[in-house]
Scaffold this motif. Sequence first.
Motif, PDB file in Angstrom:
ATOM      1  N   LYS A 260       0.986  -1.248   0.094  1.00 54.00           N
ATOM      2  CA  LYS A 260      -0.047  -0.040  -0.130  1.00 54.00           C
ATOM      3  C   LYS A 260       0.805   1.250   0.194  1.00 54.00           C
ATOM      4  O   LYS A 260       0.591   2.142  -0.861  1.00 54.00           O
ATOM      5  CB  LYS A 260      -0.797   0.180   0.976  1.00 54.00           C
ATOM      6  CG  LYS A 260      -1.890   1.115   1.322  1.00 54.00           C
ATOM      7  CD  LYS A 260      -2.705   1.243   2.605  1.00 54.00           C
ATOM      8  CE  LYS A 260      -3.849   2.510   2.710  1.00 54.00           C
ATOM      9  NZ  LYS A 260      -4.397   2.327   3.827  1.00 54.00           N
ATOM     10  N   ALA A 261       1.887   1.298   0.757  1.00 50.71           N
ATOM     11  CA  ALA A 261       3.032   2.412   0.844  1.00 50.71           C
ATOM     12  C   ALA A 261       3.514   2.578  -0.453  1.00 50.71           C
ATOM     13  O   ALA A 261       3.789   3.683  -0.615  1.00 50.71           O
ATOM     14  CB  ALA A 261       3.690   2.028   2.083  1.00 50.71           C
ATOM     15  N   MET A 262       3.864   1.475  -1.128  1.00 43.08           N
ATOM     16  CA  MET A 262       4.857   1.555  -2.360  1.00 43.08           C
ATOM     17  C   MET A 262       4.069   2.170  -3.466  1.00 43.08           C
ATOM     18  O   MET A 262       4.459   2.841  -4.360  1.00 43.08           O
ATOM     19  CB  MET A 262       5.419   0.321  -2.843  1.00 43.08           C
ATOM     20  CG  MET A 262       6.202  -0.298  -2.025  1.00 43.08           C
ATOM     21  SD  MET A 262       6.717  -1.997  -2.337  1.00 43.08           S
ATOM     22  CE  MET A 262       7.999  -2.283  -1.142  1.00 43.08           C
ATOM     23  N   LYS A 263       2.456   1.977  -3.460  1.00 45.70           N
ATOM     24  CA  LYS A 263       1.807   2.458  -4.486  1.00 45.70           C
ATOM     25  C   LYS A 263       1.540   4.188  -4.320  1.00 45.70           C
ATOM     26  O   LYS A 263       1.270   4.700  -5.139  1.00 45.70           O
ATOM     27  CB  LYS A 263       0.242   1.911  -4.445  1.00 45.70           C
ATOM     28  CG  LYS A 263       0.144   0.263  -4.722  1.00 45.70           C
ATOM     29  CD  LYS A 263      -1.165  -0.203  -4.628  1.00 45.70           C
ATOM     30  CE  LYS A 263      -0.924  -1.737  -4.936  1.00 45.70           C
ATOM     31  NZ  LYS A 263      -2.495  -2.239  -4.801  1.00 45.70           N
ATOM     32  N   GLU A 264       1.866   4.700  -3.181  1.00 40.32           N
ATOM     33  CA  GLU A 264       1.700   6.099  -2.863  1.00 40.32           C
ATOM     34  C   GLU A 264       2.724   7.040  -3.787  1.00 40.32           C
ATOM     35  O   GLU A 264       3.960   6.497  -3.683  1.00 40.32           O
ATOM     36  CB  GLU A 264       1.842   6.385  -1.384  1.00 40.32           C
ATOM     37  CG  GLU A 264       1.620   7.912  -1.251  1.00 40.32           C
ATOM     38  CD  GLU A 264       1.462   8.252   0.332  1.00 40.32           C
ATOM     39  OE1 GLU A 264       1.970   9.256   0.822  1.00 40.32           O
ATOM     40  OE2 GLU A 264       1.023   7.310   1.124  1.00 40.32           O
TER      41      GLU A 264
END
Length: 780
Positions: A260-264
């Motif tokens: 989820k954090a990598m998609k930001e």
Amino acid sequence: MSSDEVYSRISKNNKHMGPIGHILLWIVFFLFVFFLLGCGLFTYYAATAPNISYNTLSSDNSTTIYDKNGKVVSRLGMQNRDYVKSKDIPDNLKNAIISVEDRHFYSDKGVDPVRIVKAAVSNVFGSGGLQGGSTLTQQLVKLSVFSTKSSDQTLKRKAQEAWLAVQVDKAYSKQQILEFYINKVYMGNSAYGMQTASEVLFNKPLSELNLSQTALLAGLPQAPVSYNPVNNPKYAKARRDQVLTAMVKNKTISQAEANKAMKENVQAGINKDTVNNTPTQKDEKYADAYISQVTQELTKKGFNLNAGNKVYTNLDMDVQKKMYDLANSSDSNIAFPDNKFQVGATMVDPNNGKVISMLGSRKQDVAFGLNRAVQTDRSSGSTMKPLMDYGPAIEYLNYPTYQTVKDTPYTYPGTNIQLNDFDNRHEGNITMRKALVESRNIPAIRTLETVGIDRATNFLKGLGMTFEQPLTLQNGIGAYISTEQEAAAYSAFANGGTYYKPYLIDKVVSPTGDTDSFETQSNNAMSESTAFMITQMLTGVINDSNGSGTAARISGLNAAGKTGTTKYPDSQAGSVPDDASMDSWFTGYTRNLSLSVWTGYDHPLEAGNYISQSQTEIAQQFYKEVMSYASSGLPNKNWTKPDDVVKTHTDGSDQYYIEGHAGDLKVDNANTEAQKVDQNKVVTNNNQNNNDQNKNNDNKSNNGTNASNEQNPSNNNQNNNNQNNQNNNNNNQNTQNNNNQNNNQNNQNNQNTQNNQNNNNQNNQNTQNNNNQNNNQNNK
């Protein structure tokens, strides 16, 4: 057990062992000896390690910059650090740092033996310094007391780091060590510590960051410039994702949380207005450009800005403040046309290359903005003439200062581009000194053509000037160089021929007390006679009534210098006044100081951003004010004539030639006193003609494509040319009004009236166009 005892036991057992056993025993023996030596060396290194304390670990490690008198000019980083206590540091940030930097942080004792061995082997057998062997505690020690230069990552430093890391681990808890580290690391954008970086990047404290932002911060210390999310979002994202992956591997977050954090978006939430625009402190504003160059010089020398070094510079803060106030104060003696009008200036000590002061801008509030003192995208105009044209002519061709040069119509070879002088007129044959004093373009290019581009390029190389593209004839009246380069190049004229590469840093003292002192590179750029003769001509630029730089004259001060202006391209015809300039320069020097000044607009093609004829003198006025101030109290020495240079007087001025290379001076010396009296009569008559001509001719046109747009006083005192009649007996450009007078001066012409008539017919059109201006100029 001692090494002797080991050796004794090996000897006793030699009788009962085969060859392989003997070899193995010897290997064990040497390993034991090596181990003892290593222990002894480590003990010695540990004993000589610097002291480390709570204050050392918790204090900022800003780079402190001093002026030449040892007074603090700037503390880079200290002014931009917000300390955060351990209790206010989010667990996610601690976990991220540990995961990517030191997975065994909580279990190690300050060092990782496996890492140490690998680093030692790399140092012994590898070609580079020790890298990759540090625990988080060792990194803290390095930031606190050691230089971070790669050349300093030696076995000694690594041993001392390990020893001190063990001591720190014993004295402080893991949470305290993390606190020290998080507050000390350099994060880019002049920010030290992660709390400060959070405020700069996101305008909020660490406690309000999400996982993606936290991982981004945790990865920045490894390479804060390369991983800058504004300038390098691609690399910043890769580093952030690397941190998130390490956290998953270390089981501090789940894979789902990491995904989820990598998609930001890596730039999400970043305030781009604050990044790369950190304001300077009030007491640093004077030396902003100088400090900017110091940081670049530090980096080139291998120092990092977060090492806590003391940097002692060559800055004269009094002169620096004078420059700043002159350019920015409302009480300035200089009438700048508007706040967009810019100045770039550099002052150098010509006897050692030390940069004394540097101004990069005026009316600029952004820290470390465009430094116009070192920019190389503006043409230097006629300040190039001594460097590329006349200097090489004296050095390689032994030209005397009275060398005859032609100021006649000229077209660049292989083109249809005509070169003109500032007044769109031609003076025929004149001396080299007169051509330089009045900054006439055509004689300069004709001289360069004779010298040759190869020799001129070599001469410039000796003055620290190299160019990506090959130079052409047009560069003889303008090249793309900086005020720093030009101040250093003119210094070679000032000091008798030696070029010193300009430098700002005198020495760097590390937190451990180690001192690196610096000098500069130097080389013999020209002969002493060349430097002296160029200087004598350049004094006329300032002091002669027809010189182009009279606004820079400082009463009583022995100085020399050169003006320079550049014209607009033909494509701008009609959009700016005919006498408008894009750039205006003045570079001058004494025996003690060399100062180069550029003035102009950053965007000269925008409406209204041109320099008027009167405003071209702003560069001279700036030079005069700064040089007067800086020269106060310094010895006012004049230049001493070298033994191989001969002084004479011709063309109304003191002139010089190199012994054995007098040229056509002998013809001038053969004149009788009676001829000199007749010549004076000619001078008197033609002064009146010239005055009449000057009243009727105010055309100050441009100088042709890529030419200098130099402006001179309207009265050019052309009577000085009369003396050249004595040197030239082949062609006569005089009008019929002066034929008798010239015949008295030239015996050859008296003997050949028919030749004079032919010459008059050939030059009839030129005589009509110039209306007596060229009456006493003779083409050789």
